[in-house]
Design a protein around this motif. Structure first.
Motif, PDB file in Angstrom:
ATOM      1  N   SER A 153      -2.150   4.773  -2.950  1.00 34.91           N
ATOM      2  CA  SER A 153      -3.235   4.513  -1.990  1.00 34.91           C
ATOM      3  C   SER A 153      -3.698   5.777  -1.291  1.00 34.91           C
ATOM      4  CB  SER A 153      -2.776   3.496  -0.942  1.00 34.91           C
ATOM      5  OG  SER A 153      -2.471   2.276  -1.568  1.00 34.91           O
ATOM      6  N   ARG A 154      -2.746   6.649  -0.930  1.00 36.09           N
ATOM      7  CA  ARG A 154      -3.108   7.911  -0.278  1.00 36.09           C
ATOM      8  C   ARG A 154      -1.981   8.909  -0.439  1.00 36.09           C
ATOM      9  NH1 ARG A 154      -2.602   6.988   6.274  1.00 36.09           N
ATOM     10  NH2 ARG A 154      -0.605   5.926   6.170  1.00 36.09           N
ATOM     11  N   VAL A 155      -2.342  10.173  -0.246  1.00 39.46           N
ATOM     12  CA  VAL A 155      -1.387  11.275  -0.340  1.00 39.46           C
ATOM     13  C   VAL A 155      -1.435  12.029   0.985  1.00 39.46           C
ATOM     14  CG1 VAL A 155      -0.773  13.398  -1.566  1.00 39.46           C
ATOM     15  CG2 VAL A 155      -1.766  11.471  -2.829  1.00 39.46           C
ATOM     16  N   VAL A 156      -0.247  12.287   1.566  1.00 40.06           N
ATOM     17  CA  VAL A 156      -0.165  13.044   2.812  1.00 40.06           C
ATOM     18  C   VAL A 156       0.778  14.227   2.614  1.00 40.06           C
ATOM     19  CG1 VAL A 156      -0.676  11.038   4.262  1.00 40.06           C
ATOM     20  CG2 VAL A 156       1.703  11.608   3.774  1.00 40.06           C
ATOM     21  N   PRO A 157       0.499  15.366   3.270  1.00 38.99           N
ATOM     22  CA  PRO A 157       1.371  16.534   3.105  1.00 38.99           C
ATOM     23  C   PRO A 157       2.681  16.397   3.890  1.00 38.99           C
ATOM     24  CG  PRO A 157      -0.407  17.053   4.623  1.00 38.99           C
ATOM     25  CD  PRO A 157      -0.666  15.666   4.117  1.00 38.99           C
ATOM     26  N   GLU A 204       0.855  -1.195   0.000  1.00 37.83           N
ATOM     27  CA  GLU A 204       0.000   0.000   0.000  1.00 37.83           C
ATOM     28  C   GLU A 204       0.888   1.241   0.000  1.00 37.83           C
ATOM     29  OE1 GLU A 204      -2.513   1.792   3.470  1.00 37.83           O
ATOM     30  OE2 GLU A 204      -3.666   0.170   2.523  1.00 37.83           O
ATOM     31  N   LEU A 205       0.803   2.013  -1.079  1.00 38.47           N
ATOM     32  CA  LEU A 205       1.727   3.136  -1.286  1.00 38.47           C
ATOM     33  C   LEU A 205       1.149   4.459  -0.809  1.00 38.47           C
ATOM     34  CD1 LEU A 205       4.385   4.245  -2.495  1.00 38.47           C
ATOM     35  CD2 LEU A 205       3.182   4.426  -4.691  1.00 38.47           C
ATOM     36  N   THR A 206       1.855   5.072   0.131  1.00 37.91           N
ATOM     37  CA  THR A 206       1.547   6.421   0.598  1.00 37.91           C
ATOM     38  C   THR A 206       2.536   7.377  -0.042  1.00 37.91           C
ATOM     39  OG1 THR A 206       0.669   5.685   2.720  1.00 37.91           O
ATOM     40  CG2 THR A 206       1.470   7.951   2.619  1.00 37.91           C
ATOM     41  N   ILE A 207       2.003   8.418  -0.666  1.00 42.39           N
ATOM     42  CA  ILE A 207       2.861   9.459  -1.246  1.00 42.39           C
ATOM     43  C   ILE A 207       2.939  10.617  -0.270  1.00 42.39           C
ATOM     44  CG2 ILE A 207       3.144  11.137  -3.120  1.00 42.39           C
ATOM     45  CD1 ILE A 207       3.563   8.286  -4.089  1.00 42.39           C
ATOM     46  N   ASP A 208       4.156  10.957   0.102  1.00 44.34           N
ATOM     47  CA  ASP A 208       4.466  12.101   0.938  1.00 44.34           C
ATOM     48  C   ASP A 208       4.685  13.256  -0.035  1.00 44.34           C
ATOM     49  OD1 ASP A 208       6.547  13.982   1.849  1.00 44.34           O
ATOM     50  OD2 ASP A 208       6.713  12.701   3.590  1.00 44.34           O
ATOM     51  N   LEU A 209       3.693  14.145  -0.157  1.00 38.41           N
ATOM     52  CA  LEU A 209       3.742  15.217  -1.141  1.00 38.41           C
ATOM     53  C   LEU A 209       4.197  16.514  -0.476  1.00 38.41           C
ATOM     54  CD1 LEU A 209       3.128  15.876  -4.123  1.00 38.41           C
ATOM     55  CD2 LEU A 209       0.805  16.474  -3.409  1.00 38.41           C
ATOM     56  N   LEU A 210       5.327  17.033  -0.944  1.00 39.38           N
ATOM     57  CA  LEU A 210       5.854  18.275  -0.383  1.00 39.38           C
ATOM     58  C   LEU A 210       4.877  19.427  -0.606  1.00 39.38           C
ATOM     59  CD1 LEU A 210       9.537  17.869  -1.530  1.00 39.38           C
ATOM     60  CD2 LEU A 210       8.782  18.026   0.830  1.00 39.38           C
ATOM     61  N   THR A 211       4.688  20.233   0.438  1.00 36.64           N
ATOM     62  CA  THR A 211       3.832  21.413   0.327  1.00 36.64           C
ATOM     63  C   THR A 211       4.540  22.471  -0.521  1.00 36.64           C
ATOM     64  OG1 THR A 211       4.743  22.408   2.326  1.00 36.64           O
ATOM     65  CG2 THR A 211       2.764  21.006   2.587  1.00 36.64           C
TER      66      THR A 211
END
Length: 177
Positions: free
Chosen positions: A65-69, A29-36
């Motif tokens: 699966s999801r994107v988090v800041p 399950e892939l979480t993308i840590d997206l830079l603000t």
């Protein structure tokens, strides 16, 4: 199912980004840590898309699966929050300014038995080179080209300073803080 963590800017999507997303999705399950936006500006150029636009693009890529800041360039705070089984990163972070962050990521992942996987960097393509190429051939976005200070003002705090020795600013000059 294993959890996988990948940090990206997600501003210019190119084959290298798709390659590493595909590799991460194979593992779990892939979480993308997206830079603000402010995190990107602290180390790079202005992003072409604002965070919400980049988030919409990334969350619609197959395998995500999801994107988090992520509020800064160091992943450790989010890693400790989510405690993934794996973090994947391109192997290009070894010899550059990210090498200190790399060391901190290894130490953090070791705390809960997580593993750092370094994916071979996709040669010949990166977002900085693509952005530079777009500027050189004149394909920058018109609204940002017209007023980059307005875009920066949305991302960074503005500090107004009175200064009498600067011409053409009416006594008020804008410094980006």
């Amino acid at each position: 199912m294993k959890t996988v963590y990948l940090g990206i800017t997600g501003d210019i999507i190119h084959p290298g980004i798709i390659n590493i997303i595909n590799e991460g999705a194979k593992l779990g399950e892939l979480t993308i840590d997206l830079l603000t936006d402010s995190a990107i500006v602290s180390r790079k150029r202005l992003p072409c898309l604002i965070y919400e636009q980049r988030e919409k693009v990334i969350e619609n890529i197959k395998g995500v699966s999801r994107v988090v800041p992520q509020e800064d360039w160091n992943y450790v705070s989010n890693l400790k929050k989510y405690k993934p089984d794996y973090i994947i990163h391109g192997d290009d972070w070894k010899p550059n300014y990210l090498s200190k962050i790399r060391d901190e990521v290894f130490a953090a992942m070791k705390e809960w038995g997580g593993e750092v996987l370094e994916i071979p960097y996709t040669q010949g393509i990166n977002s900085t080179a693509l952005s530079d190429n777009a500027k050189s051939i004149g394909t920058t976005l018109k609204r940002w080209k017209r007023n980059p200070a307005r875009k920066l003002a949305q991302i960074k705090t503005i500090l107004f300073v009175r200064h009498t020795k600067i011409d053409n600013c009416g006594g008020q000059c804008v410094l980006l803080g």
